[in-house]
Design an enzyme around this catalytic site. Structure first.
Site, PDB file in Angstrom:
ATOM      1  N   GLU A   5       6.766 -22.982  36.250  1.00  0.00           N
ATOM      2  CA  GLU A   5       5.889 -22.191  36.845  1.00  0.00           C
ATOM      3  C   GLU A   5       5.600 -22.342  38.023  1.00  0.00           C
ATOM      4  OE1 GLU A   5       2.938 -21.389  34.206  1.00  0.00           O
ATOM      5  OE2 GLU A   5       4.117 -21.840  32.200  1.00  0.00           O
TER       6      GLU A   5
ATOM      7  N   TYR B 165      -0.989 -16.165  33.736  1.00  0.00           N
ATOM      8  CA  TYR B 165       0.022 -17.654  33.118  1.00  0.00           C
ATOM      9  C   TYR B 165       0.061 -18.085  32.024  1.00  0.00           C
ATOM     10  CZ  TYR B 165      -3.186 -20.274  35.567  1.00  0.00           C
ATOM     11  OH  TYR B 165      -4.591 -20.879  35.890  1.00  0.00           O
TER      12      TYR B 165
ATOM     13  N   LYS C 200       3.300 -31.743  42.120  1.00  0.00           N
ATOM     14  CA  LYS C 200       2.432 -30.856  43.136  1.00  0.00           C
ATOM     15  C   LYS C 200       3.643 -31.115  44.791  1.00  0.00           C
ATOM     16  CE  LYS C 200      -1.740 -30.885  44.100  1.00  0.00           C
ATOM     17  NZ  LYS C 200      -3.156 -30.785  43.990  1.00  0.00           N
TER      18      LYS C 200
ATOM     19  N   CYS D 109     -21.608  -5.207  73.525  1.00  0.00           N
ATOM     20  CA  CYS D 109     -20.648  -5.654  72.797  1.00  0.00           C
ATOM     21  C   CYS D 109     -21.729  -6.324  72.191  1.00  0.00           C
ATOM     22  CB  CYS D 109     -19.242  -6.559  73.971  1.00  0.00           C
ATOM     23  SG  CYS D 109     -18.447  -7.290  72.994  1.00  0.00           S
TER      24      CYS D 109
END
Length: 678
Positions: free
Chosen positions: A134, A245, A332, A443
C-alpha cells in the site's frame, strides 16, 4: 460499492420544483428529509469516492438547500446530516478520547537490507507469506468509529493510546461516510489518512499568500493543522480528503487484509487504487520502486510504501512489540533534495505594497527542511533565470534560511509578466527600477501597516491604535480603508474582545481631536512612499492639498529635495482612484488639513538637534521652527547657527559643532533664545 437507494425520488433526474416549506406538515417534512439525506449521501459517495457523479452540480445544490431549509423550519437537525459537513459552531477545545485499540507506529527504513531482514524474520516464524502493498500516505492519521451504522467519532492518533476528538472537523470531509449501508457491522472502527490534495494545497497557499498570511510548508502540515482547528466552518472550507486503509476493530468476522479492504469498499469507504497484494519481498521492493518513480504524478503525497502480512492468523502469531506490530513495515523513499517543479507563479503583496513573485513548488526537502515556495524577487530575475510554470528547478536556501530558485534545469510553459493591477485590490501598480508596488494605501495586503502609520505619533497622533488594535479592527472587518476610522462607533468597538466602554470612548475622542491637523502632517500620514516628515512639510509649503492632488512630476521636481523617484511616487499615489476617494472621505468625515503659512520670525536661522527636548518630538520641533522660517538640518556645518543639545545626546554632532565653532544650547536656553520668538 454502495447500492443506490431504492425508490428515492432524489437520486436520478430529481425534480427540484419543491412545494413551499410552509405547506408541509411535520410528518411530510420528516419523510422528505429522510429521502434527501439518503440521496445526498449517495451523491457524495458517487462524487467523492467513485468520482462518477450521477446528477449535475446545480441539482445537488438544490437538494442540499432544500434539506437545510426543512431542517431549519422543522428543527430536524442531526449531527450526522450532510448539512453538518459545512461546519458547526467553534469549539472551546479538543477533548481527549481513548482509542478502541492502541494505534501503534510502524517499523520503517529506506534501506533494502532492512525490508529483506523484516521478511526473513517473518518467514522464519510463520513461513512464506503474501503481503498487502500500500502507499504510505504523508498525511494525518485518524481513527473513525461507527456505532449501529452511524458516524460516532473521529480521533487523532495522539500518543497511540489516546488522541484528540476531531469529530466535528472530520465530519466535514465529504468522502467520510456519515451513515453506512444497512448490512454494515454493528460496530466498526477504521483507520484512515486525512490528506490535502496537491492541487488544493497549492490553491490554499495561493489564497494565504495573497492575504499576507504565511503559507503552509507542505500538504501534511496543512492537513494536520486543519484537522486540529477549533472552528469546523474553517475546516469545511479547506480541501481535505481521506483514504481508509485498516479495519481496527469490528463485530464482523475478518480473516485477511483483502477481506478488510473488500468490506471497506462495500461500505462506501474510499480505498486507494494503488493498494494490491504481492507474493513476496522482491515484489514489495519492485512495488516501492515503481511508486517512487510515479509519485510526482500522484495527486497526493506519499513518502514510501507499507507492506503488511495479509493473513490475520499469521499476524496474531507474529504479535507486536510495545511500539509496533511485527507484521508490518514502512519501506520509505529517500528524501528529495534540491530539485523540484514549479507548480505555479503567483504575486505576493507585502505590507509596504511591494509586489514579489513567488514560486509555489512541489514540496521538496532541502537541507532537512521541506520547501513548498521560493521567492523569485522580481520580474528581471525570473527572466534572467528563465523560470516558467512547470519548469524543473534547483533550489538553495540563501543563508540556510530563505529558499531561492538558482537554476532552471528543464522546460516550463509560457512566460511570466508582472500584473498591471494589484492582485489583491486591483489598484494601480507602479514600477520603480526592478520592483513593482501597489499604490493603493487601502489595499488589504498593506492596510494594517498603513493604519498603524496613519495613527502614529508623528502622523495623526491617535493614541490607543497600536499594532494589536489595528490588526483587530481589520480582522473584524471594521476597517477596509483608512477613512473607515472616522466611521467607527461605540457599539462596534465595545463588541470587540478586550474593549470596554472606556477604551471605546477614549479612541473616539482621539479620532475627533485628530481632525484638526497640519497639512504636512496629513500628507505624511497618508504613507506615500519616499515621503517622510521633512518632505511632507516641504510639499505642504509648496502646494495646497488640491494642488498636490493635481501636481505633475515637473511641478513636484521644483520643490527642494524632491527628486524624480519621489515625484513619481507622489503622482502614482494620487493617480489611484482608491487613494483619491479615501482622501475625499477623510475630508467629508471632518478631517481639516490646515496649510500653515510660513512666518519670518526665525528667517535665516539654521538649527540642528541632538538628543531629545522634553515635551516635544523631533518632528514637532522641526515643523514648529520651519513654520516660522527656520531651516532645520540633520548635520552640523559651518552654516549652522545653533546645535540644540537635549537629553541623551550623541557625541558626533557635538564634536562637529566644536570643530566648526557652532554655538550649543541646552533645552532651557533653546526655549529662551528661540522658542520664545514664535
Amino acid at each position: 460499492m454502495v447500492e443506490e437507494p431504492a425508490d428515492n425520488p432524489y437520486v436520478r433526474d430529481p425534480d427540484t420544483s419543491f412545494a413551499p416549506v410552509d405547506e408541509l406538515n411535520e410528518d411530510e417534512a420528516r419523510e422528505q428529509v429522510a429521502d434527501l439525506r439518503a440521496a445526498i449521501e449517495y451523491h457524495d459517495y458517487r462524487y467523492y469516492v467513485e468520482n462518477d457523479p450521477v446528477i449535475a452540480d446545480r441539482a445537488y445544490d438544490e437538494l442540499f438547500e432544500r434539506l437545510q431549509a426543512l431542517e431549519d423550519a422543522f428543527d430536524l437537525h442531526d449531527e450526522n446530516s450532510p448539512t453538518q459537513r459545512v461546519g458547526g459552531e467553534p469549539l472551546d477545545e479538543l477533548e481527549t478520547v481513548e482509542h478502541v485499540v492502541p494505534l501503534l507506529s510502524l517499523q520503517s527504513s529506506g534501506e533494502v537490507d532492512e525490508i529483506r531482514e523484516f521478511d526473513r524474520r517473518i518467514c522464519d516464524r510463520v513461513g512464506e507469506v503474501n503481503y498487502s502493498a500500500e502507499p504510505k500516505f504523508d498525511g494525518f492519521s485518524v481513527e473513525v468509529v461507527y456505532e449501529d451504522g452511524a458516524f460516532d467519532r473521529a480521533v487523532t492518533r495522539g500518543d497511540g493510546q489516546r488522541g484528540e476528538d476531531v469529530s466535528a472537523n472530520v465530519r466535514t470531509i465529504r468522502s467520510v461516510p456519515l451513515h453506512l449501508p444497512d448490512d454494515a457491522p454493528d460496530f466498526l472502527a477504521v483507520r484512515g489518512e486525512v490528506y490535502m490534495p496537491r492541487s488544493g494545497f497549492q490553491e490554499l497557499n495561493e489564497r494565504r499568500i495573497e492575504r499576507g498570511d504565511d503559507p503552509f510548508a507542505n500538504p501534511r502540515n496543512a492537513a494536520a493543522g486543519t484537522v486540529r482547528l477549533l472552528d469546523p466552518e474553517t475546516v469545511a472550507d479547506r480541501p481535505l480528503d481521506v483514504f481508509f486503509y485498516d479495519v481496527i476493530d469490528t463485530s464482523a468476522d475478518l480473516d485477511a487484509q483483502t477481506e478488510a479492504f473488500d468490506l471497506l469498499r462495500d461500505l462506501g469507504f474510499r480505498v486507494n487504487d494503488e493498494t494490491t497484494v504481492v507474493d513476496d519481498v522482491d515484489a514489495v521492493i519492485d512495488y516501492r520502486n515503481r511508486l517512487m518513480d510515479e509519485r510526482d504524478d500522484l495527486e497526493y503525497e506519499i513518502d514510501g510504501i507499507v507492506a503488511k502480512v495479509v493473513d490475520f492468523d499469521a499476524r496474531e502469531e507474529l504479535g507486536s512489540t510495545a511500539r509496533h506490530p511485527r507484521w508490518a513495515f514502512a519501506y520509505k523513499f529517500p528524501a528529495r533534495t534540491g530539485e523540484t517543479t514549479v507548480e505555479r507563479i503567483i504575486v505576493q503583496v507585502g505590507r509596504t505594497g511591494k509586489l514579489t513573485p513567488v514560486a509555489l513548488l512541489d514540496p521538496v526537502d532541502v537541507q532537512g527542511v521541506t520547501i513548498s515556495r521560493a521567492t523569485l524577487h522580481n520580474a528581471s530575475q525570473i527572466e534572467r533565470l528563465g523560470v516558467r510554470e512547470g519548469a524543473s528547478v534547483r533550489l538553495e536556501r540563501a543563508g540556510d534560511v530563505i529558499p531561492e530558485v538558482v537554476e532552471v534545469t528543464e522546460g516550463g510553459n509560457g512566460y511570466f509578466e508582472m500584473p498591471d493591477a494589484c492582485p489583491v485590490c486591483d489598484g494601480n501598480v507602479a514600477q520603480e527600477g526592478e520592483h513593482h508596488y501597489c499604490t493603493n494605501a487601502s489595499c488589504p495586503a498593506q492596510l494594517r501597516r498603513s493604519l498603524q502609520h496613519f495613527c502614529s505619533r508623528d502622523a495623526m497622533d491617535i493614541e490607543g491604535l497600536g499594532a494589536e488594535a489595528a490588526d483587530q479592527l481589520v480582522e473584524a472587518g471594521l476597517i477596509e480603508s483608512l477613512a473607515d476610522l472616522y466611521d467607527l462607533d461605540r457599539d462596534s468597538l465595545v463588541a470587540l474582545d478586550g474593549w470596554g466602554e472606556r477604551s471605546a470612548d477614549n479612541l473616539l475622542a482621539e479620532l475627533e481631536a485628530s481632525k484638526h491637523v497640519a497639512l504636512g502632517t496629513f500628507i505624511y500620514a497618508l504613507g506615500i512612499r519616499h515621503v517622510g516628515t521633512e518632505r511632507a512639510r516641504a510639499l505642504a509649503a509648496a502646494f495646497s492639498l488640491d494642488e498636490l492632488l493635481d501636481a505633475t512630476v515637473e511641478d513636484l521636481r521644483a520643490v527642494d529635495d524632491v527628486g524624480p523617484e519621489v515625484a513619481e511616487a507622489v503622482v502614482d499615489y494620487f493617480d489611484s482612484e482608491a487613494n483619491v476617494e479615501m482622501v475625499e472621505r477623510l475630508l467629508d468625515a471632518g478631517v481639516e488639513p490646515e496649510r500653515q503659512e510660513r512666518g519670518d520670525e526665525l528667517d535665516g536661522l539654521t538649527v540642528v538637534f541632538t538628543g531629545s527636548v522634553p515635551g516635544y518630538t523631533r518632528s514637532e520641533l522641526t515643523e514648529l521652527l520651519e513654520t516660522h522660517g527656520a531651516n532645520v538640518t540633520s548635520s552640523v556645518s559651518g552654516e549652522t547657527d545653533y546645535l540644540v543639545v537635549g537629553e541623551n545626546p550623541g557625541t558626533r554632532k557635538r564634536e562637529q559643532a566644536e570643530a566648526e565653532g557652532v554655538k550649543t544650547l541646552d533645552p532651557t536656553a533653546f526655549e529662551e533664545r528661540i522658542l520664545s520668538r514664535v
